[in-house]
Design an enzyme around this catalytic site. Structure first.
Site, PDB file in Angstrom:
ATOM      1  N   GLN A  77     -44.704  -6.277  -1.664  1.00 31.30           N
ATOM      2  CA  GLN A  77     -43.310  -6.193  -1.202  1.00 31.30           C
ATOM      3  C   GLN A  77     -42.290  -5.981  -2.323  1.00 31.30           C
ATOM      4  OE1 GLN A  77     -40.460  -8.894   1.683  1.00 31.30           O
ATOM      5  NE2 GLN A  77     -42.627  -9.240   1.716  1.00 31.30           N
ATOM      6  N   SER A  81     -36.193 -17.704   0.189  1.00 29.96           N
ATOM      7  CA  SER A  81     -36.995 -16.918   1.118  1.00 29.96           C
ATOM      8  C   SER A  81     -36.891 -15.457   0.701  1.00 29.96           C
ATOM      9  CB  SER A  81     -36.514 -17.129   2.555  1.00 29.96           C
ATOM     10  OG  SER A  81     -37.436 -16.540   3.447  1.00 29.96           O
ATOM     11  N   GLU A  82     -38.037 -14.791   0.630  1.00 26.80           N
ATOM     12  CA  GLU A  82     -38.122 -13.457   0.026  1.00 26.80           C
ATOM     13  C   GLU A  82     -37.212 -12.428   0.683  1.00 26.80           C
ATOM     14  OE1 GLU A  82     -42.282 -13.074   0.720  1.00 26.80           O
ATOM     15  OE2 GLU A  82     -42.051 -11.920   2.545  1.00 26.80           O
ATOM     16  N   ASN A  83     -36.850 -12.689   1.956  1.00 26.52           N
ATOM     17  CA  ASN A  83     -36.013 -11.719   2.670  1.00 26.52           C
ATOM     18  C   ASN A  83     -34.541 -11.827   2.323  1.00 26.52           C
ATOM     19  OD1 ASN A  83     -36.362 -14.188   4.110  1.00 26.52           O
ATOM     20  ND2 ASN A  83     -35.293 -13.293   5.845  1.00 26.52           N
ATOM     21  N   SER A 129     -34.069 -10.193  -4.752  1.00 28.04           N
ATOM     22  CA  SER A 129     -34.898 -11.306  -4.302  1.00 28.04           C
ATOM     23  C   SER A 129     -36.214 -11.348  -5.067  1.00 28.04           C
ATOM     24  CB  SER A 129     -35.173 -11.170  -2.807  1.00 28.04           C
ATOM     25  OG  SER A 129     -35.905 -12.275  -2.341  1.00 28.04           O
TER      26      SER A 129
END
Lengths: 221, 216, 221, 216
Positions: free
Chosen positions: C102, D52-54, D94
């Site tokens: 990601q 949180s990665e988002n 992030s």
């Protein structure tokens, strides 16, 4: 979580002799003058200063140069009008200079903060500033491999901050401040206003995770 | 070198000439020095958005005296304002705009331009003077159209439009068009090609102060 | 400067068969559902979709997969609960898959937008996802060389926009949207509200220079 | 394999055990699944900031029913709130936090952990199933302390703490400590070293369901 520090002197106390110190700002905007003055007072010397410019007049980085505290400058543009102290130290051979194209400087700093091992940029390919560096041609275009540039400390100027270390900036005073906060082991921030309430999470420019100490210094340049 | 009197545009006329070639809706970066004047001469009816490398898109006019914001400056360190639709951002984003091909046109000053489009505008051969590159190398690799705006010759009369640059390069084959006080020239695969002469000048007279050959 | 577009259909009209299309969003947040529906209606096929996920249920990217418009998916996590259409197409061999970690996905997209030729990341070193890629060890740490990932189009979801294309986002709906706007030749944005007045320059997250078309689509997911 | 009845922590007890080891003021990323429960068990007097990665730092508790914001979710796609001092940001920032070493601790689930610290938690050997890596590989290279939280054995009784992983790796030598329902083990240069047994379990019994040797 409370990253606020009582005063400028405490904020810069951890800086050691020989440390690498990023200093935010471009021209006269976004320069942490309060922290620089405190660092001068604190006495650390033999510093490697990483900044876009090399100081002008008798303030900011020029003060550190005048006082003989700077062993090396890594910057893109040391020739600001009035950069007399840099010129003097440079011509006397008392300060080492590494000139980096401005976008490469910003990107090398970001790469350090982002945990990357380097990047390929077309900037500077075929020029003197790429001499000695690894290059490669991809799809007919030349690139230079540039290394991340971290630092022990960053001196940052922001507009508002909160005790979690979240920051925002005013107008063009952002410049190098956000990437430098990312790249330094210990980022120290002077803010115009230390807010009692947390900043609005939508307007935070530098999240507090990149900040180790924040001190209120009301003066606006 | 023969001294020839020619018709030369002054800085304001040169800025106005460059401004004619900037289309409506362009994103433009203006270099330090002469290029900064171009924004004052945008023809009526065109909206041009100026990028300044220190983190603003939508540079507006100089503020009225007494209303200057010390933290709102351009790359030349002059006080500016924010035009409607402006945005502020940090340096890595600012140079992503430049290097990533998002800016349409950059107008730069130059020491030398070669007929192969090489540009020298950041360092001379004087090694005692600290070199300073700033954002010029990022602009020239990333912006598809590079306009150079400069005097046609140096103060000592020596040419600035050369077969090959002798000063350290800023970028290789990057210049699109050169605007001087004497003429406008395109850089083509064959070399400099004349676009126009400042009215009253002859091609021969301009060629005489140009090291590289001018094609027509 | 007026980048506003009258409706979703006009906004997606330029998308051609075989195009690469970045689609913002993470989970259910920040997905441009309006533009995806318009793209389905428009009919472009053979698309390479670049997104974090591969759709879930019967909405968004899953609709494009169900309709057979997607030739390839480049994503980090195609296994969201309910990603039945992706799984079906994948098992039938009807859609190609490239799985990218990601952070590497975000960074490859940013690199394309920022004009870089690639970067060295420690992510994935020594794993199956680094197979066939150039690697190197720097100061004892392994890195993988990753290439920039550009796209012809990006479909972006934002909260507020203005006619210059400036955008801001709501909460975690930013995710991939800002980097995708940077990396696409043609970035198309659906905004909850198209503001008559310009956005405050301090709160702009995506500057308008990265945006080619903006359309008001009031619905919030 | 001998069937041995052992004392096993349930998910809530395991989450509480992990939470004990997270110091005040830490920046922590919690993986999808069991790790997300850790935030419910932070001991009184500690402030832990969840990433949180988002794109959120400062993930707060689950919102009250009816107050959910569909655009405010965590990496598990669950509705969350923003804690005081929170910040939103985009994906490349992030992951700069993760990869750049700014987050102190990540708590992750796992299929397998090897005695050399290798972690396998993203793909099995079933090639018909589409692989999905998400942010796991970025976390393990960037976060200095990786806690793994998992059942000690698979449902079929086969071990998950191995001499070498057999599934595709997420990262090499990245795990710091493993919390299972049966024991807590550190990964050391010599291999797994016992930190503690779930009360009532014997080392022999735990070793019997562990492929790798457990040092004491």
């Amino acid at each position: 979580m409370d990253k606020s520090v009582d005063d400028l002197a405490h904020a810069v106390a951890p800086v050691t002799d020989g440390a690498s110190v990023m200093i935010g700002g471009f021209g006269s905007s976004g320069i942490p003058f309060g922290l620089i003055d405190a660092l001068l007072e604190q006495g650390a010397t033999g510093l490697t200063v990483i900044s876009n410019n090399a100081g002008a007049g008798e303030t900011g980085i020029a003060k550190l140069l005048k006082a003989g505290r700077v062993a090396k400058v890594i910057c893109s543009y040391p020739r600001t009008p009035g950069s007399i102290w840099f010129e003097q130290r440079f011509k006397a051979g008392e300060v080492e200079l590494e000139v980096v194209p401005q976008g490469t400087l910003a990107e090398r700093i970001r790469a350090a903060g982002a945990g990357l091992g380097g990047f390929l940029t077309p900037t500077g390919y075929g020029t003197r500033l790429a001499e000695g560096k690894e290059t490669r041609v991809i799809d007919g275009r030349g690139y230079v491999l540039e290394a991340p540039l971290p630092a022990d400390f960053a001196l940052i100027r922001a507009d508002r901050g909160d005790k979690w270390g979240n920051l925002n900036f005013h107008a063009t005073a952002r410049n190098f401040n956000p990437v430098m906060a990312m790249a330094a082991t210990h980022a120290i921030v002077e803010v115009r206003e230390l807010s009692d309430a947390p900043l609005d999470p939508e307007t935070v420019v530098t999240p507090g995770i990149f900040v180790q100490g924040v001190v209120e210094y009301g003066v606006r340049p | 070198m023969t001294v020839v009197t020619m018709n030369a545009l002054d800085d304001a006329q040169l800025a106005a000439r460059v401004a004619q070639d900037i289309p409506d809706g362009s994103y433009v970066n203006l270099g330090i020095g002469k290029p900064t004047h171009v924004s004052g001469y945008v023809p009526d009816g065109r909206e041009v958005i100026y990028h300044s490398e220190n983190g603003i898109l939508g540079v507006g006019p100089t503020p009225a005296p007494g209303t200057e914001d010390p933290e709102l400056i351009d790359a030349s360190k002059r006080y500016v304002t924010a035009a409607p639709g402006a945005a502020y951002f940090e340096h890595s984003d600012s140079f992503a705009m430049m290097r990533g091909g998002h800016i349409d046109i950059a107008v730069l000053g130059a020491y030398q331009v070669a007929e192969n489009g090489d540009l020298a505008n950041w360092a001379t051969l004087d090694e005692t003077y600290p070199p300073a590159v700033g954002g010029a190398m990022d602009l020239v690799v990333g912006v598809p159209t590079i306009f150079v705006m400069m005097r046609h010759v140096n103060r000592d009369g020596s040419p600035k439009l050369l077969k090959r640059c002798t000063y350290p390069l800023t970028g290789l084959g990057v210049v699109s068009r050169v605007y001087t006080d004497l003429a406008v020239l395109d850089v083509t695969p064959e070399g400099f090609r004349l676009v126009e002469l400042t009215p009253g000048n002859s091609l021969d007279a301009v060629q005489a102060v140009t090291e590289a050959r001018i094609l027509t």
